[in-house]
Scaffold this motif. Sequence first.
Motif, short mmCIF file in Angstrom:
data_model
loop_
_atom_site.label_atom_id
_atom_site.label_comp_id
_atom_site.label_asym_id
_atom_site.label_seq_id
_atom_site.Cartn_x
_atom_site.Cartn_y
_atom_site.Cartn_z
N UNK A 60 12.50 4.62 36.58
CA UNK A 60 13.25 3.41 36.90
C UNK A 60 14.70 3.59 36.46
N UNK A 61 15.61 2.94 37.17
CA UNK A 61 17.03 2.99 36.83
C UNK A 61 17.39 1.69 36.12
N UNK A 62 17.88 1.80 34.89
CA UNK A 62 18.30 0.60 34.16
C UNK A 62 19.77 0.33 34.42
N UNK A 63 20.15 -0.93 34.28
CA UNK A 63 21.54 -1.34 34.49
C UNK A 63 21.96 -2.21 33.32
N UNK A 64 23.07 -1.87 32.69
CA UNK A 64 23.59 -2.65 31.56
C UNK A 64 25.05 -3.02 31.82
N UNK A 65 25.39 -4.26 31.45
CA UNK A 65 26.77 -4.72 31.57
C UNK A 65 27.33 -5.01 30.18
N UNK A 66 28.64 -5.13 30.09
CA UNK A 66 29.29 -5.38 28.80
C UNK A 66 28.64 -6.57 28.10
N UNK A 67 28.42 -6.46 26.78
CA UNK A 67 27.77 -7.56 26.04
C UNK A 67 28.58 -8.85 26.12
N UNK A 68 27.87 -9.96 26.36
CA UNK A 68 28.50 -11.28 26.36
C UNK A 68 27.78 -12.18 25.36
N UNK A 69 28.54 -12.91 24.59
CA UNK A 69 27.98 -13.79 23.58
C UNK A 69 27.10 -14.85 24.22
N UNK A 70 25.92 -15.10 23.61
CA UNK A 70 24.98 -16.09 24.12
C UNK A 70 24.79 -17.25 23.15
N UNK A 71 24.48 -16.95 21.89
CA UNK A 71 24.18 -18.02 20.95
C UNK A 71 24.35 -17.55 19.52
N UNK A 72 24.36 -18.54 18.60
CA UNK A 72 24.46 -18.23 17.17
C UNK A 72 23.43 -19.06 16.42
N UNK A 73 22.86 -18.47 15.38
CA UNK A 73 21.90 -19.18 14.53
C UNK A 73 22.32 -19.00 13.08
N UNK A 74 22.19 -20.08 12.30
CA UNK A 74 22.56 -20.02 10.89
C UNK A 74 21.32 -20.27 10.04
N UNK A 75 21.20 -19.56 8.93
CA UNK A 75 20.01 -19.70 8.10
C UNK A 75 20.07 -20.98 7.25
N UNK A 76 18.98 -21.27 6.56
CA UNK A 76 18.89 -22.50 5.78
C UNK A 76 19.90 -22.54 4.63
N UNK A 77 20.23 -21.37 4.11
CA UNK A 77 21.20 -21.32 3.01
C UNK A 77 22.64 -21.46 3.49
N UNK A 78 22.84 -21.48 4.82
CA UNK A 78 24.16 -21.62 5.43
C UNK A 78 25.09 -20.46 5.11
N UNK A 79 24.47 -19.30 4.88
CA UNK A 79 25.27 -18.11 4.56
C UNK A 79 25.19 -17.02 5.61
N UNK A 80 24.08 -16.95 6.33
CA UNK A 80 23.87 -15.86 7.28
C UNK A 80 23.91 -16.40 8.70
N UNK A 81 24.84 -15.87 9.49
CA UNK A 81 24.97 -16.27 10.89
C UNK A 81 24.62 -15.07 11.77
N UNK A 82 23.67 -15.28 12.68
CA UNK A 82 23.23 -14.21 13.58
C UNK A 82 23.70 -14.51 14.99
N UNK A 83 24.47 -13.61 15.56
CA UNK A 83 25.00 -13.77 16.90
C UNK A 83 24.16 -12.95 17.88
#
Length: 236
Positions: A126-149
């Motif tokens: 199979x041939x895979x296709x990838x495009x430049x990364x685009x931001x989708x969402x952010x999540x913050x942990x309960x301690x309000x210190x770690x943000x995951x994009x």
Amino acid sequence: MANEVRGVDVLLKKDGTIIAGQRELTLSIKADKIDTSVKTNAGWKTSLAGLKEWSVSLDCVTYFGDQAAGQRAIRQAAVEGKNIDVVVAVGEEEVYAGNASISGLDISGPMSDVSMSSFSLDGASALSCEFAPEYVSAAIDEAKKVVTLTFGATVLSNAADSAALKAAVTVATDGTTFAALGTSDTVEVTAGKLVVTFNAALTTATNKIKVAARTLKTTNGAIQTVEQTTGAISAV
């Protein structure tokens, strides 16, 4: 301003390295046609795509010495009947990747011109296709210190090192004024996501994180060429 992809930026890569000497490259993707026409289609034919196939044709100036390694690897695979993994980069933001067999190899030696090596590669996966990364969402942990994009694709760091990766990320706790991260803050790419860890907990509802252009890339090398900024991340 137009954003055309130049022909010189459409390149074949093997093991992450551009094959030297490229002059002409064509990636072709085709599909069998399945006829779905019926009498009630108001006189129009209809169809579905069936089995797909892809191929690459490549013409290179034949090289020797240090620049010959990539070409020689393909020629050797052709002689030995082995498949190879290849990537076709369409500029910096779009890449196609797959495993291919070498179905054709021609080496020319004209008297009044350089030697050319011409390759025909047929898709063996199979041939895979990838495009430049685009931001989708952010999540913050309960301690309000770690943000995951999270981005629209699995991402890797495109920065030179960890210090450069951190320098490419800025934060605006007021949502407007962006500043460098603190000395004890950290940035890393984990499980295909960008993780920003703050030494002190965030406290506002207006936090935004900005990722400079060219900081991230996909697994096969499509580069994030534009700046990406999150929406407001609430820590309240």
